[in-house]
Design a protein around this motif. Structure first.
Motif, PDB file in Angstrom:
ATOM      1  N   ILE A 191      11.454 -26.954 -17.731  1.00 44.76           N
ATOM      2  CA  ILE A 191      11.463 -25.700 -17.527  1.00 44.76           C
ATOM      3  C   ILE A 191      10.653 -25.313 -16.677  1.00 44.76           C
ATOM      4  O   ILE A 191       9.272 -25.742 -16.621  1.00 44.76           O
ATOM      5  CB  ILE A 191      11.379 -24.628 -18.636  1.00 44.76           C
ATOM      6  CG1 ILE A 191      12.902 -25.564 -19.674  1.00 44.76           C
ATOM      7  CG2 ILE A 191      11.076 -23.224 -18.838  1.00 44.76           C
ATOM      8  CD1 ILE A 191      12.026 -24.942 -21.297  1.00 44.76           C
ATOM      9  N   GLY A 192      10.876 -24.463 -15.544  1.00 49.22           N
ATOM     10  CA  GLY A 192      10.015 -23.637 -15.041  1.00 49.22           C
ATOM     11  C   GLY A 192      10.108 -24.266 -13.111  1.00 49.22           C
ATOM     12  O   GLY A 192      10.489 -25.590 -12.605  1.00 49.22           O
ATOM     13  N   ARG A 193       9.599 -23.929 -12.430  1.00 45.67           N
ATOM     14  CA  ARG A 193       9.827 -23.842 -10.799  1.00 45.67           C
ATOM     15  C   ARG A 193       9.196 -24.992  -9.959  1.00 45.67           C
ATOM     16  O   ARG A 193      10.181 -26.462 -10.263  1.00 45.67           O
ATOM     17  CB  ARG A 193       9.817 -22.694  -9.782  1.00 45.67           C
ATOM     18  CG  ARG A 193      10.715 -21.478  -9.625  1.00 45.67           C
ATOM     19  CD  ARG A 193      10.399 -20.013  -8.801  1.00 45.67           C
ATOM     20  NE  ARG A 193      11.412 -19.112  -8.643  1.00 45.67           N
ATOM     21  CZ  ARG A 193      11.402 -18.201  -8.298  1.00 45.67           C
ATOM     22  NH1 ARG A 193      10.497 -18.407  -7.268  1.00 45.67           N
ATOM     23  NH2 ARG A 193      12.169 -17.512  -8.569  1.00 45.67           N
ATOM     24  N   ASN A 194       7.911 -25.248 -10.976  1.00 42.45           N
ATOM     25  CA  ASN A 194       7.134 -26.374 -10.779  1.00 42.45           C
ATOM     26  C   ASN A 194       7.498 -27.612 -11.020  1.00 42.45           C
ATOM     27  O   ASN A 194       7.127 -28.687 -10.735  1.00 42.45           O
ATOM     28  CB  ASN A 194       5.479 -25.707 -10.508  1.00 42.45           C
ATOM     29  CG  ASN A 194       4.560 -26.941  -9.440  1.00 42.45           C
ATOM     30  OD1 ASN A 194       4.886 -26.744  -8.949  1.00 42.45           O
ATOM     31  ND2 ASN A 194       3.714 -27.174  -9.956  1.00 42.45           N
ATOM     32  N   PRO A 195       7.341 -27.668 -12.478  1.00 47.77           N
ATOM     33  CA  PRO A 195       7.694 -28.628 -13.101  1.00 47.77           C
ATOM     34  C   PRO A 195       9.105 -29.425 -12.340  1.00 47.77           C
ATOM     35  O   PRO A 195       9.023 -30.384 -12.453  1.00 47.77           O
ATOM     36  CB  PRO A 195       8.595 -28.211 -14.570  1.00 47.77           C
ATOM     37  CG  PRO A 195       7.731 -27.117 -14.750  1.00 47.77           C
ATOM     38  CD  PRO A 195       7.223 -26.405 -13.058  1.00 47.77           C
ATOM     39  N   VAL A 196      10.392 -28.148 -12.218  1.00 48.53           N
ATOM     40  CA  VAL A 196      11.834 -29.071 -11.702  1.00 48.53           C
ATOM     41  C   VAL A 196      11.308 -29.255 -10.406  1.00 48.53           C
ATOM     42  O   VAL A 196      11.479 -30.730  -9.300  1.00 48.53           O
ATOM     43  CB  VAL A 196      12.238 -27.900 -11.547  1.00 48.53           C
ATOM     44  CG1 VAL A 196      13.924 -28.467 -10.470  1.00 48.53           C
ATOM     45  CG2 VAL A 196      12.901 -27.299 -12.836  1.00 48.53           C
TER      46      VAL A 196
ATOM     47  N   LYS B 271      10.699 -34.455  -6.449  1.00 48.37           N
ATOM     48  CA  LYS B 271       9.935 -35.044  -5.806  1.00 48.37           C
ATOM     49  C   LYS B 271       9.578 -36.931  -6.060  1.00 48.37           C
ATOM     50  O   LYS B 271       9.534 -37.600  -5.436  1.00 48.37           O
ATOM     51  CB  LYS B 271       8.962 -34.506  -5.645  1.00 48.37           C
ATOM     52  CG  LYS B 271       8.202 -33.368  -4.953  1.00 48.37           C
ATOM     53  CD  LYS B 271       6.853 -32.651  -4.432  1.00 48.37           C
ATOM     54  CE  LYS B 271       7.226 -30.892  -3.505  1.00 48.37           C
ATOM     55  NZ  LYS B 271       5.676 -31.027  -4.237  1.00 48.37           N
ATOM     56  N   ALA B 272       9.513 -36.525  -7.630  1.00 51.09           N
ATOM     57  CA  ALA B 272       9.364 -37.783  -8.267  1.00 51.09           C
ATOM     58  C   ALA B 272      10.891 -38.597  -8.371  1.00 51.09           C
ATOM     59  O   ALA B 272      10.537 -40.221  -9.024  1.00 51.09           O
ATOM     60  CB  ALA B 272       8.306 -37.572  -9.360  1.00 51.09           C
ATOM     61  N   GLU B 273      11.783 -38.255  -7.929  1.00 49.48           N
ATOM     62  CA  GLU B 273      13.180 -38.756  -7.981  1.00 49.48           C
ATOM     63  C   GLU B 273      13.266 -38.798  -9.718  1.00 49.48           C
ATOM     64  O   GLU B 273      13.923 -40.196  -9.954  1.00 49.48           O
ATOM     65  CB  GLU B 273      13.047 -39.852  -7.171  1.00 49.48           C
ATOM     66  CG  GLU B 273      13.067 -39.434  -6.212  1.00 49.48           C
ATOM     67  CD  GLU B 273      13.325 -40.951  -5.142  1.00 49.48           C
ATOM     68  OE1 GLU B 273      13.423 -41.750  -5.614  1.00 49.48           O
ATOM     69  OE2 GLU B 273      12.796 -40.246  -3.872  1.00 49.48           O
TER      70      GLU B 273
ATOM     71  N   GLY C  28      16.214 -17.343  -4.073  1.00 54.32           N
ATOM     72  CA  GLY C  28      14.583 -17.167  -3.225  1.00 54.32           C
ATOM     73  C   GLY C  28      13.336 -18.423  -3.203  1.00 54.32           C
ATOM     74  O   GLY C  28      13.383 -18.863  -4.342  1.00 54.32           O
ATOM     75  N   GLY C  29      12.212 -18.340  -2.446  1.00 56.76           N
ATOM     76  CA  GLY C  29      11.942 -18.660  -2.600  1.00 56.76           C
ATOM     77  C   GLY C  29      11.531 -20.448  -2.934  1.00 56.76           C
ATOM     78  O   GLY C  29      12.401 -20.980  -2.299  1.00 56.76           O
ATOM     79  N   SER C  30      10.692 -21.176  -3.779  1.00 54.38           N
ATOM     80  CA  SER C  30      11.079 -22.201  -4.299  1.00 54.38           C
ATOM     81  C   SER C  30      12.812 -22.523  -4.571  1.00 54.38           C
ATOM     82  O   SER C  30      12.495 -23.505  -4.848  1.00 54.38           O
ATOM     83  CB  SER C  30       9.541 -22.446  -5.121  1.00 54.38           C
ATOM     84  OG  SER C  30       9.776 -22.096  -5.777  1.00 54.38           O
ATOM     85  N   LEU C  31      13.222 -21.065  -5.153  1.00 54.44           N
ATOM     86  CA  LEU C  31      14.770 -21.833  -5.890  1.00 54.44           C
ATOM     87  C   LEU C  31      15.114 -22.242  -4.488  1.00 54.44           C
ATOM     88  O   LEU C  31      16.357 -23.167  -5.032  1.00 54.44           O
ATOM     89  CB  LEU C  31      15.327 -20.772  -6.269  1.00 54.44           C
ATOM     90  CG  LEU C  31      14.475 -20.255  -7.489  1.00 54.44           C
ATOM     91  CD1 LEU C  31      15.283 -19.033  -8.046  1.00 54.44           C
ATOM     92  CD2 LEU C  31      14.421 -20.998  -8.868  1.00 54.44           C
ATOM     93  N   GLY C  32      15.177 -21.943  -2.948  1.00 53.17           N
ATOM     94  CA  GLY C  32      15.969 -22.698  -2.534  1.00 53.17           C
ATOM     95  C   GLY C  32      15.651 -23.917  -2.114  1.00 53.17           C
ATOM     96  O   GLY C  32      16.377 -24.466  -1.806  1.00 53.17           O
ATOM     97  N   ARG C  33      14.408 -24.541  -2.317  1.00 45.88           N
ATOM     98  CA  ARG C  33      14.235 -25.657  -1.775  1.00 45.88           C
ATOM     99  C   ARG C  33      14.153 -26.572  -2.750  1.00 45.88           C
ATOM    100  O   ARG C  33      15.240 -27.731  -2.414  1.00 45.88           O
ATOM    101  CB  ARG C  33      12.260 -25.540  -1.520  1.00 45.88           C
ATOM    102  CG  ARG C  33      12.056 -27.032  -1.108  1.00 45.88           C
ATOM    103  CD  ARG C  33      10.235 -27.227  -1.491  1.00 45.88           C
ATOM    104  NE  ARG C  33       9.830 -28.369  -1.274  1.00 45.88           N
ATOM    105  CZ  ARG C  33       8.322 -28.474  -0.851  1.00 45.88           C
ATOM    106  NH1 ARG C  33       7.785 -27.859  -1.816  1.00 45.88           N
ATOM    107  NH2 ARG C  33       7.834 -29.670  -1.354  1.00 45.88           N
ATOM    108  N   ILE C  34      14.537 -26.491  -4.295  1.00 45.69           N
ATOM    109  CA  ILE C  34      14.532 -27.064  -5.703  1.00 45.69           C
ATOM    110  C   ILE C  34      16.661 -27.465  -4.779  1.00 45.69           C
ATOM    111  O   ILE C  34      16.926 -28.265  -5.309  1.00 45.69           O
ATOM    112  CB  ILE C  34      14.610 -26.532  -6.653  1.00 45.69           C
ATOM    113  CG1 ILE C  34      13.535 -25.773  -6.720  1.00 45.69           C
ATOM    114  CG2 ILE C  34      15.254 -27.153  -7.745  1.00 45.69           C
ATOM    115  CD1 ILE C  34      13.033 -25.192  -8.052  1.00 45.69           C
ATOM    116  N   CYS C  35      16.760 -26.335  -5.158  1.00 46.51           N
ATOM    117  CA  CYS C  35      18.805 -26.492  -4.348  1.00 46.51           C
ATOM    118  C   CYS C  35      19.108 -26.492  -3.374  1.00 46.51           C
ATOM    119  O   CYS C  35      20.436 -28.468  -3.693  1.00 46.51           O
ATOM    120  CB  CYS C  35      19.164 -24.851  -3.700  1.00 46.51           C
ATOM    121  SG  CYS C  35      21.303 -24.829  -4.054  1.00 46.51           S
ATOM    122  N   THR C  36      18.799 -26.955  -2.428  1.00 48.33           N
ATOM    123  CA  THR C  36      18.840 -28.514  -1.216  1.00 48.33           C
ATOM    124  C   THR C  36      18.218 -29.288  -1.952  1.00 48.33           C
ATOM    125  O   THR C  36      19.365 -30.260  -1.338  1.00 48.33           O
ATOM    126  CB  THR C  36      17.621 -27.594   0.054  1.00 48.33           C
ATOM    127  OG1 THR C  36      17.642 -26.489   0.525  1.00 48.33           O
ATOM    128  CG2 THR C  36      18.074 -28.810   1.219  1.00 48.33           C
TER     129      THR C  36
END
Length: 249
Positions: free
Chosen positions: A12-17, A22-24, A36-44
């Motif tokens: 749960i949460g942006r940084n943990p996800v 990143k750690a695959e 927006g923001g880091s959510l877009g990076r997470i989606c990509t």
């Protein structure tokens, strides 16, 4: 590393996800509200790995998070994979350094366990050891409190902590317990193969675990309160180990 088992749960949460990606880590689905923001990076990142991304309502995320601050994203899958004791010892062998391990003796508060894992990762520890019984597991709270460190730092979960300490001793690791009756923490040599044992929040180390310790360390207590939060105490011991090793190097 050879895994023993996995805890299936929510991250749960942006940084943990983000750190899990990143750690695959083996994630199944990512639920998001917003781009927006880091959510877009997470989606990509998720789509590039073939992980299903679902856009859901804020209400849906709140229900899944059961009151936790989700920051617009929740991932399902394995929070982290457990490893074996041999895996942990292999880390130092491959690095060519003395083992540096953290042993949590019945740390039941997931916030404390998460904080210990976070500090252990930043202090350069090789891994953390927890017992299967009477201990927090690598659940969503631990993952979030660790700020994603649970995706990077290996954790071994053992059936018998005292037996695990025997295995470490056979591998040449010295066991350092933390107890008010011990020697001053900054007067003991921590530059060799080290396993720091952090006792439970209410009772400290168990009797059998205490008997396995080669040394006991204590922190100075100058006020009226005679104990520290387990994760705070663990952090002081870990960074004293790091300080001594850096000075020796």
């Amino acid at each position: 590393m050879q895994t023993q088992e996995k805890d299936e749960a929510l991250i749960i949460g942006r940084n943990p996800v983000l750190e899990a990606l990143k750690a695959e880590e083996p994630l199944d689905t990512i639920y998001m509200n917003g781009t927006g923001g880091s959510l877009g990076r997470i989606c990509t990142m998720a789509k590039s790995r073939g992980i299903v991304v679902k856009n859901v309502t804020e209400q849906k995320l709140s229900q899944m998070a059961n009151g936790a601050a989700h920051q617009g994203v929740i991932a399902t899958g394995a929070c982290a994979s457990y490893v074996t004791l041999e895996d942990l010892l292999d880390i130092s062998r491959k690095k060519g350094t003395a083992p540096f391990l953290i042993v949590c003796d019945e740390i039941e508060d997931p916030h404390n366990l998460g904080a210990i894992i976070r500090t252990a990762e930043t202090a350069g520890a090789d891994g953390v050891i927890i017992p299967k019984r009477r201990s927090a597991s690598l659940n969503a709270t631990v993952h979030k409190t660790s700020a994603g460190a649970a995706s990077w730092l290996p954790v071994a979960r053992v059936a018998n902590l005292a037996a695990a300490l025997d295995t470490l001793k056979e591998a040449g690791v010295w066991i350092y317990g933390t107890d008010a009756s011990g020697d001053a923490y900054d007067k003991v040599d921590l530059t060799g193969p080290v396993a720091l044992v952090i006792g439970s929040e209410g009772f400290g180390m168990g009797r059998l675990v205490r008997e396995k310790c080669d040394f006991l360390l204590r922190l100075p207590m100058c006020g009226r309160i005679t104990s520290l939060n387990a994760s705070v105490a663990a952090g002081i011991f870990m960074y004293e180990t790091l300080r001594q090793r850096a000075a020796k190097a």
